[in-house]
Design an enzyme around this catalytic site. Sequence first.
Site, PDB file in Angstrom:
ATOM      1  CG  ASP A 185     -69.327  31.060 -72.510  1.00 41.67           C
ATOM      2  OD1 ASP A 185     -69.797  31.665 -73.090  1.00 41.67           O
ATOM      3  OD2 ASP A 185     -68.552  30.491 -71.359  1.00 41.67           O
ATOM      4  CG  ASN A 195     -70.491  33.616 -79.421  1.00 43.03           C
ATOM      5  OD1 ASN A 195     -70.136  33.544 -79.635  1.00 43.03           O
ATOM      6  ND2 ASN A 195     -70.952  32.290 -79.799  1.00 43.03           N
ATOM      7  CG  ASN A 220     -77.095  26.532 -74.239  1.00 41.22           C
ATOM      8  OD1 ASN A 220     -75.778  25.754 -75.457  1.00 41.22           O
ATOM      9  ND2 ASN A 220     -76.228  27.668 -73.543  1.00 41.22           N
TER      10      ASN A 220
END
Length: 247
Positions: A24, A26, A72
């Site tokens: 996690d 980015n 996502n």
Amino acid sequence: MSSQDFDLILDPSKLPEHVAIIMDGNGRWAKKKGLPRIYGHKKGVETAKKIILKTYELGIPVLTLFAFSKENWERPKSEIETIFELLKFYLENELENMQKKEIKFVAIGDIEDFPKDLQKRIKYTEDVTKENKKMKLCLALSYGGRTEIIRATKIIADKVKKGEVDPEEINEKLFRKFLYTADLPDPDLLIRTSGELRISNFLLFQMAYTEFYFTPICWPDFDEKEYIKALYSYQQRERRFGRIYEF
Ligand code: FPP
């Protein structure tokens, strides 16, 4: 580079069998640098490569990386497409390396959600690497823990309806057979980067007794040294699985 190069010395007899990672941060990493989010993902792939190699060098048999969640899909189309491109590029470019190192690639999740070309590449990589024995690299792709549990339940319900399974036989062992992770051990250690303290629908059934390690470092900045720190922290824990060892 060996683990001795870092300050912390790992006990090779107490390494986890399966490490799972929520990669996690980015987007936040890129934003802090004034860059578009996709740069964070690009750097994230480089981090993933380093951590995969370190896992292999340490002799940890299974590594699962949460690369794309069910949730996502709600992201902007352009970001999703970039992630797909990165994944495809990774799978194409790393195949030779996987073969050389005897790494077996497996994907867990609803792969049929992806565009056909990516699905083909995923299946091809699984197929070509299926006999490799040194390490399993598992990517969670369009994966959601609740969806996985519901999917397994539906398969079992269907088998009950057809008379193939007696409801009395349904137990943990049978249930596991219908999870995406049927061929994998439960994770011993979960690492989540970027300071978030939750598991976000990852491996819900499988993480009943997993040890958790959270770090504020964003995934693109996570490196071998941080990985060793996480593994060292894991080695200091007493795993009781609900039992007691002393009175
Ligand atoms: C989290 O950062 C990361 C992702 C949603 C997945 C990124 C996927 C890759 C880097 C591809 C992985 C490929 C391989 C080969 C392992 P975020 O975007 O949620 O960051 P944020 O929380 O800061 O927005």
